[in-house]
Design an enzyme around this catalytic site. Structure first.
Site, PDB file in Angstrom:
ATOM      1  N   LYS A  61       1.916 -14.754  -2.031  1.00 57.65           N
ATOM      2  CA  LYS A  61       2.492 -13.478  -1.591  1.00 57.65           C
ATOM      3  C   LYS A  61       1.833 -13.059  -0.276  1.00 57.65           C
ATOM      4  CE  LYS A  61       3.221 -10.595  -5.157  1.00 57.65           C
ATOM      5  NZ  LYS A  61       4.656 -10.470  -5.444  1.00 57.65           N
TER       6      LYS A  61
HETATM    7  N1  PMP Z   1       9.302 -13.788  -5.367  1.00 62.13           N
HETATM    8  C1  PMP Z   1       8.790 -12.748  -4.718  1.00 62.13           C
HETATM    9  C2  PMP Z   1       9.127 -12.548  -3.263  1.00 62.13           C
HETATM   10  C3  PMP Z   1       7.967 -11.846  -5.392  1.00 62.13           C
HETATM   11  O1  PMP Z   1       7.454 -10.802  -4.742  1.00 62.13           O
HETATM   12  C4  PMP Z   1       7.718 -12.042  -6.764  1.00 62.13           C
HETATM   13  C5  PMP Z   1       6.883 -11.051  -7.514  1.00 62.13           C
HETATM   14  N2  PMP Z   1       5.549 -11.364  -7.438  1.00 62.13           N
HETATM   15  C6  PMP Z   1       8.254 -13.157  -7.402  1.00 62.13           C
HETATM   16  C7  PMP Z   1       9.058 -14.018  -6.661  1.00 62.13           C
HETATM   17  C8  PMP Z   1       8.001 -13.439  -8.837  1.00 62.13           C
HETATM   18  O2  PMP Z   1       6.681 -13.864  -9.037  1.00 62.13           O
HETATM   19  P1  PMP Z   1       5.874 -13.466 -10.340  1.00 62.13           P
HETATM   20  O3  PMP Z   1       6.705 -13.878 -11.494  1.00 62.13           O
HETATM   21  O4  PMP Z   1       4.605 -14.234 -10.232  1.00 62.13           O
HETATM   22  O5  PMP Z   1       5.658 -12.008 -10.307  1.00 62.13           O
END
Ligand code: PMP
Length: 302
Positions: free
Chosen positions: A151
């Site tokens: 992220k």
């Molecule tokens: N893509 C993006 C751009 C995100 O911000 C997130 C949220 N963190 C996800 C996918 C999903 O990731 P996660 O399941 O680890 O929260």
């Protein structure tokens, strides 16, 4: 209820955690963050942090990419997270935001010769998409496939453009395509479809953020429903004609998609497999399924 932050190596009231205007990160997005859920289990009066290890591993991979050395080990990061959330004392679902960032008060686009900082704060956060059946559009904005995986703060501007475009057009969420026109993901979620009994999600090689919820769903589908996930390209038409479609993310949990670009997904109701996965996932994040207890870290010392 007062909130607290971990800032400059100590826990302080949230309002005292402020960055200087010249902080490099604020200008160039040179930071990597995480979003971690603390799920409130009212029966046990406990908050369970979901998959701390995987979140911090992803953050540290992002730090490595951005040439950042943190003075904290994984164990320090777990301890700091639990301490801050416990100090806040919430009795509801919370969201934890750790951020590793280029903290030097220094202008200039670069990654080298800059100090790194780490901060974290927690706040109550209920449902993210605020709907149990999302109406989505395919965005005119592409998901950048230049090695996000983690992220990375600066990369979120594309997602912000797509999200606002979707909301202005009356949708709940945008589904972004890759630069070569395959389905990438939502603005803060991964995408799954079910077609002819197959559970399909775009491959991580497409540069998407490899979600921890995505991984949890793939594990639960395999272990509990006997369904293997196929990681393969999905094109726009396959999205419209899927039997089921849902989004996954720490904030959004598992959110069924009812329609895309005004086309209903099947009959627009929550699909059977989606609904089973939602129930399984809900039990797991509240630590009500012993098999997955090591995904849940309790906050309050009882
Ligand atoms: N893509 C993006 C751009 C995100 O911000 C997130 C949220 N963190 C996800 C996918 C999903 O990731 P996660 O399941 O680890 O929260």
């Amino acid at each position: 209820m007062p909130s607290y932050a971990y800032f400059h190596n100590q826990i302080v009231p949230l309002e005292e955690a402020n960055l200087n205007v010249m902080t490099n990160f604020m200008h160039y997005g040179t930071g990597v963050f995480e979003g971690i859920r603390g799920n409130w289990n009212g029966d046990r009066k406990q908050i369970y942090l979901f998959r701390l290890k995987e979140h911090y591993q992803r953050m540290l991979n992002g730090c490595h990419l951005l040439n950042m050395e943190l003075p904290h080990t994984l164990d320090d990061l777990y301890r700091i997270t639990v301490e801050v959330v416990a100090k806040c004392g919430y009795e509801e679902d919370v969201y934890v935001r750790p951020l590793a960032y280029k903290s030097s008060e220094s202008m200039g686009v670069r990654l080298h010769n800059l100090e790194s900082g780490f901060l974290l704060f927690a706040f109550p956060w209920g449902p993210y998409l605020d709907t149990d059946r999302a109406r989505c559009c395919v965005s005119s904005w592409r998901f950048p496939n230049e090695v996000p995986r983690a992220k990375i703060a600066g990369l979120y501007v594309s997602s912000a453009l797509a999200k606002t475009e979707a909301v202005e057009r009356g949708f709940d969420e945008a589904i972004m395509l890759t630069p070569d026109d395959y389905v990438a993901q939502g603005t803060g979620e991964n995408v799954f479809i079910i077609t002819n009994g197959k559970l399909i999600t775009p491959p991580s090689i497409d540069g998407l953020i490899v979600g921890i919820t995505r991984d949890a769903v793939m594990t639960l589908a395999r272990e509990e429903l006997g369904i293997e996930t196929v990681e393969s390209h999905i094109d726009r038409v396959e999205l419209y004609t899927a039997d089921e479609c849902f989004l996954t993310g720490t904030a959004a949990h598992i959110t069924p998609v009812a329609e895309i670009d005004h086309r209903k997904i099947a009959n627009g109701e929550i699909g059977k497999v989606t609904s089973k996965l939602q129930k399984l996932y809900h039990d797991v994040i509240l630590n009500n399924n012993r098999k997955y207890s090591d995904w849940c870290t309790p906050v309050y010392n009882k």
